[in-house]
Write a protein that holds these residues in place. Structure first.
Motif, PDB file in Angstrom:
ATOM      1  N   PHE A 215       0.485 -58.306 122.650  1.00 27.64           N
ATOM      2  CA  PHE A 215       1.117 -56.736 122.471  1.00 27.64           C
ATOM      3  C   PHE A 215       0.476 -56.193 123.661  1.00 27.64           C
ATOM      4  CE2 PHE A 215       1.874 -58.155 118.501  1.00 27.64           C
ATOM      5  CZ  PHE A 215       3.112 -57.311 117.897  1.00 27.64           C
ATOM      6  N   PHE A 216      -0.866 -56.370 124.183  1.00 32.53           N
ATOM      7  CA  PHE A 216      -1.492 -55.204 125.038  1.00 32.53           C
ATOM      8  C   PHE A 216      -0.865 -55.297 126.489  1.00 32.53           C
ATOM      9  CE2 PHE A 216      -5.944 -54.633 122.670  1.00 32.53           C
ATOM     10  CZ  PHE A 216      -5.178 -54.071 121.851  1.00 32.53           C
ATOM     11  N   PRO A 217      -0.498 -56.428 126.977  1.00 37.69           N
ATOM     12  CA  PRO A 217       0.191 -56.410 128.392  1.00 37.69           C
ATOM     13  C   PRO A 217       1.558 -55.754 128.301  1.00 37.69           C
ATOM     14  CG  PRO A 217      -0.471 -58.545 127.992  1.00 37.69           C
ATOM     15  CD  PRO A 217      -0.636 -57.948 126.650  1.00 37.69           C
ATOM     16  N   ILE A 218       2.136 -55.829 127.018  1.00 41.33           N
ATOM     17  CA  ILE A 218       3.433 -54.913 127.108  1.00 41.33           C
ATOM     18  C   ILE A 218       3.225 -53.596 127.002  1.00 41.33           C
ATOM     19  CG2 ILE A 218       5.291 -54.510 125.557  1.00 41.33           C
ATOM     20  CD1 ILE A 218       5.230 -57.488 124.440  1.00 41.33           C
ATOM     21  N   PHE A 219       2.301 -53.207 125.947  1.00 42.16           N
ATOM     22  CA  PHE A 219       1.900 -51.760 126.255  1.00 42.16           C
ATOM     23  C   PHE A 219       1.586 -51.351 127.386  1.00 42.16           C
ATOM     24  CE2 PHE A 219       0.424 -52.416 121.455  1.00 42.16           C
ATOM     25  CZ  PHE A 219       1.780 -52.102 120.965  1.00 42.16           C
ATOM     26  N   ASN A 220       0.517 -51.930 128.143  1.00 45.01           N
ATOM     27  CA  ASN A 220       0.123 -51.444 129.351  1.00 45.01           C
ATOM     28  C   ASN A 220       1.517 -51.286 130.437  1.00 45.01           C
ATOM     29  OD1 ASN A 220      -2.458 -51.458 128.416  1.00 45.01           O
ATOM     30  ND2 ASN A 220      -2.848 -53.546 129.250  1.00 45.01           N
ATOM     31  N   GLN A 221       2.187 -52.170 130.268  1.00 44.49           N
ATOM     32  CA  GLN A 221       3.205 -52.158 131.181  1.00 44.49           C
ATOM     33  C   GLN A 221       4.164 -50.814 130.951  1.00 44.49           C
ATOM     34  OE1 GLN A 221       4.024 -54.429 133.665  1.00 44.49           O
ATOM     35  NE2 GLN A 221       5.497 -52.889 134.582  1.00 44.49           N
ATOM     36  N   ILE A 222       4.299 -50.498 129.788  1.00 43.46           N
ATOM     37  CA  ILE A 222       4.983 -49.302 129.360  1.00 43.46           C
ATOM     38  C   ILE A 222       4.096 -48.038 129.723  1.00 43.46           C
ATOM     39  CG2 ILE A 222       5.703 -47.974 127.393  1.00 43.46           C
ATOM     40  CD1 ILE A 222       6.396 -50.406 125.859  1.00 43.46           C
ATOM     41  N   TYR A 223       2.833 -47.940 129.630  1.00 42.68           N
ATOM     42  CA  TYR A 223       1.932 -46.817 130.151  1.00 42.68           C
ATOM     43  C   TYR A 223       2.231 -46.714 131.573  1.00 42.68           C
ATOM     44  CZ  TYR A 223      -0.284 -47.999 125.596  1.00 42.68           C
ATOM     45  OH  TYR A 223      -0.469 -48.275 124.189  1.00 42.68           O
ATOM     46  N   LYS A 224       2.227 -47.755 132.296  1.00 42.43           N
ATOM     47  CA  LYS A 224       2.187 -47.616 133.673  1.00 42.43           C
ATOM     48  C   LYS A 224       3.490 -47.235 133.988  1.00 42.43           C
ATOM     49  CE  LYS A 224       1.545 -50.695 137.690  1.00 42.43           C
ATOM     50  NZ  LYS A 224       1.036 -51.872 138.150  1.00 42.43           N
ATOM     51  N   GLN A 225       4.409 -47.635 133.530  1.00 45.80           N
ATOM     52  CA  GLN A 225       5.665 -47.421 134.043  1.00 45.80           C
ATOM     53  C   GLN A 225       6.046 -45.729 133.729  1.00 45.80           C
ATOM     54  OE1 GLN A 225       8.457 -50.272 132.258  1.00 45.80           O
ATOM     55  NE2 GLN A 225       8.301 -51.670 134.111  1.00 45.80           N
ATOM     56  N   VAL A 226       5.727 -45.429 132.610  1.00 50.29           N
ATOM     57  CA  VAL A 226       5.798 -44.065 132.014  1.00 50.29           C
ATOM     58  C   VAL A 226       5.053 -43.142 132.890  1.00 50.29           C
ATOM     59  CG1 VAL A 226       5.702 -42.402 130.122  1.00 50.29           C
ATOM     60  CG2 VAL A 226       6.803 -44.525 129.664  1.00 50.29           C
ATOM     61  N   SER A 227       3.673 -43.326 133.144  1.00 48.09           N
ATOM     62  CA  SER A 227       2.901 -42.474 133.829  1.00 48.09           C
ATOM     63  C   SER A 227       3.512 -42.464 135.342  1.00 48.09           C
ATOM     64  CB  SER A 227       1.554 -43.139 133.912  1.00 48.09           C
ATOM     65  OG  SER A 227       1.459 -44.174 134.671  1.00 48.09           O
ATOM     66  N   GLN A 228       4.067 -43.233 135.952  1.00 47.26           N
ATOM     67  CA  GLN A 228       4.349 -42.997 137.216  1.00 47.26           C
ATOM     68  C   GLN A 228       5.678 -41.904 137.315  1.00 47.26           C
ATOM     69  OE1 GLN A 228       6.031 -46.933 138.001  1.00 47.26           O
ATOM     70  NE2 GLN A 228       4.012 -47.664 138.651  1.00 47.26           N
ATOM     71  N   ASN A 229       6.234 -41.393 136.052  1.00 46.82           N
ATOM     72  CA  ASN A 229       7.207 -40.483 136.062  1.00 46.82           C
ATOM     73  C   ASN A 229       6.796 -39.039 135.914  1.00 46.82           C
ATOM     74  OD1 ASN A 229       9.187 -42.427 136.254  1.00 46.82           O
ATOM     75  ND2 ASN A 229       9.356 -42.742 134.083  1.00 46.82           N
ATOM     76  N   TYR A 230       5.541 -38.915 135.718  1.00 40.65           N
ATOM     77  CA  TYR A 230       4.629 -37.754 135.412  1.00 40.65           C
ATOM     78  C   TYR A 230       3.348 -37.520 136.553  1.00 40.65           C
ATOM     79  CZ  TYR A 230       7.443 -37.936 131.314  1.00 40.65           C
ATOM     80  OH  TYR A 230       8.546 -37.837 130.338  1.00 40.65           O
ATOM     81  N   PRO A 231       3.545 -36.745 137.395  1.00 38.60           N
ATOM     82  CA  PRO A 231       2.648 -36.385 138.404  1.00 38.60           C
ATOM     83  C   PRO A 231       1.241 -36.554 137.897  1.00 38.60           C
ATOM     84  CG  PRO A 231       4.588 -35.148 138.916  1.00 38.60           C
ATOM     85  CD  PRO A 231       4.816 -35.707 137.586  1.00 38.60           C
ATOM     86  N   LYS A 232       0.919 -35.441 136.906  1.00 37.60           N
ATOM     87  CA  LYS A 232      -0.210 -35.447 136.327  1.00 37.60           C
ATOM     88  C   LYS A 232      -1.140 -36.758 135.975  1.00 37.60           C
ATOM     89  CE  LYS A 232       0.363 -30.507 134.882  1.00 37.60           C
ATOM     90  NZ  LYS A 232       0.174 -29.669 133.642  1.00 37.60           N
ATOM     91  N   ILE A 233      -0.306 -37.706 135.289  1.00 41.16           N
ATOM     92  CA  ILE A 233      -0.774 -38.842 134.690  1.00 41.16           C
ATOM     93  C   ILE A 233      -1.074 -40.031 135.536  1.00 41.16           C
ATOM     94  CG2 ILE A 233      -0.507 -40.436 132.638  1.00 41.16           C
ATOM     95  CD1 ILE A 233       1.549 -38.403 131.758  1.00 41.16           C
ATOM     96  N   GLU A 234      -2.416 -40.406 135.374  1.00 34.18           N
ATOM     97  CA  GLU A 234      -2.665 -41.455 136.264  1.00 34.18           C
ATOM     98  C   GLU A 234      -3.028 -42.734 135.156  1.00 34.18           C
ATOM     99  OE1 GLU A 234      -5.326 -40.968 139.341  1.00 34.18           O
ATOM    100  OE2 GLU A 234      -5.945 -43.091 139.396  1.00 34.18           O
TER     101      GLU A 234
END
Length: 319
Positions: A235-254
Motif C-alpha cells: 500500500f505505502f508506495p501507492i500512497f507515496n506516489q499519490i502524495y508526491k503527485q498531488v503535492s506537485q500541484n500545490y506550491p506550499k506543499i513539499e
C-alpha cells in the motif's frame, strides 16, 4: 594418577552442570574473566544481546501486535504503480517557495500514531538548537484520510489552522488507509483497484487544497517509510506516489520521501546509523511505528529540508 583423573572428571561434571542450570550467569562470569580473550568476550556478549532481543520481541508481540500477520523476511521492492493525477493547476513559472516576510516560529504536526515519534524528535531539535517553542502536535491513532466517517481530518485540520495559525505544517497519513473506501459520491471501492486509487487521490487532493488555501506558509508532507510487512509495503508506495503527485500541484506543499533513507538497497533494514554514525533499531516490533532512533533519522531529514528552504538557519558548528 587414578585419583587425579577421577577428580578432574568430577570437576568437569560440576562445571557443566552449573553452565546448564544458569547459562546467563556463566556468560556474565566469562565476560568478566581476564583469561577470556576478546573474541570469546565478544561472542558471549552477542549471545547475551540476542537473548535480550528475543525477550523484547516476545514482549512486544504480546502487548502491541497490530494484526495477525506473521513477522516476515525483508521484502522485494514493490513497483510503484502509475496513478491518474489531477491536471496541474500550478503555473509553470510560479516559484515553489516564497521568501519569508517574518521568521517561522509556529509549527504544527498532524497525522496518525506514526507521526508521534517524528514530531517528538523534531520538537526536541527545534527547542534545543533553534529556540523554537511554539510547537503543537495533534495526532489521532487509527485515523487517516480513508475513513473520514470515523475521524474527519478535514474538519479537525480546518479548526487547528484557524485557532493555532501555524507558519509550518507537517502532515503524515496512510498508516490506517490500507482498506476499502467509499468515494465522494458514496460508491464502494475495493482496495488496490484503479477506482480505489482515484478515490484516495481525491481525498488527498481535497486535503491539499484545504491546507493550501489557509494562512500556513509551508507544508511538509512526509511519505510512509518501508516496513517489514508485506501488506504495508504493497500500500505505502501507492500512497507515496499519490502524495508526491498531488503535492506537485500545490506550491506550499513539499513531499519528503522516507523510503530511501530507511532502507538499504531497496530492502527493509531493521538497524541503521543516524547522522552521527550511531546505529539503532528504526522500528518497533510491529515493523511500522518508529523507535526514537528511527524517528530521529526522519527528523534530521525534515530539519535539513527546513534549512534548505531558509525556514531554519543552520546553527553554528561547535568547535
Amino acid at each position: 594418577m587414578l585419583k587425579d583423573g577421577k577428580f578432574l572428571l568430577i570437576t568437569c561434571a560440576v562445571i557443566l552442570t552449573l553452565i546448564w542450570v544458569d547459562f546467563p550467569w556463566f556468560l556474565k562470569s566469562l565476560v568478566s574473566q581476564n583469561l577470556a580473550n576478546e573474541e570469546i568476550k565478544q561472542t558471549a556478549e552477542n549471545i547475551k544481546i540476542e537473548g535480550f532481543r528475543n525477550q523484547e520481541q516476545q514482549f512486544w508481540n504480546n502487548i502491541k501486535e497490530l494484526n495477525s500477520e506473521p513477522e516476515e523476511e525483508p521484502l522485494p521492492e514493490t513497483p510503484i504503480e502509475k496513478v491518474e493525477t489531477t491536471p496541474s493547476k500550478k503555473p509553470t513559472n510560479t516559484p515553489k517557495t516564497t521568501k519569508p516576510q517574518k521568521p517561522y516560529r509556529r509549527f504544527l504536526f498532524v497525522g496518525d500514531s506514526i507521526i508521534y515519534e517524528v514530531a517528538i524528535a523534531t520538537q526536541n531539535n527545534l527547542i534545543a538548537k533553534y529556540n523554537i517553542k511554539s510547537i503543537k502536535l495533534d495526532y489521532k491513532i487509527s485515523t487517516g484520510l480513508n475513513r473520514i466517517d470515523f475521524y474527519n481530518w478535514y474538519d479537525r485540520t480546518s479548526k487547528l489552522l484557524k485557532t493555532y495559525k501555524p507558519d509550518v505544517l507537517v502532515v503524515m497519513f496512510g498508516g490506517n488507509d490500507d482498506q476499502d473506501i467509499r468515494d465522494f459520491s458514496g460508491k464502494y471501492r475495493t482496495a488496490l483497484t484503479e477506482p480505489w486509487k482515484k478515490a484516495y487521490q481525491q481525498r488527498v487532493d481535497k486535503y491539499a487544497k484545504l491546507i493550501s488555501a489557509s494562512s500556513v506558509r509551508k507544508v511538509y508532507w512526509i511519505g510512509q517509510p518501508i516496513t517489514s510487512r508485506t501488506r504495508y509495503n504493497t500500500f505505502f508506495p501507492i500512497f507515496n506516489q499519490i502524495y508526491k503527485q498531488v503535492s506537485q500541484n500545490y506550491p506550499k506543499i513539499e513531499f519528503i520521501s522516507t523510503w530511501e533513507i530507511l532502507s538499504v538497497k531497496g530492502k527493509f533494514a531493521p538497524i541503521l546509523p543516524n547522522k552521527t554514525g550511531r546505529k539503532g533499531y528504526i522500528k518497533t516490533a510491529d515493523g511500522v511505528h518508529f523507535t526514537p532512533h528511527g524517528a530521529g533519522i526522519v527528523a534530521d531529514t525534515l530539519i535539513g529540508e527546513m534549512q534548505k528552504d531558509k525556514i531554519l538557519k543552520t546553527p553554528p558548528q561547535k568547535k
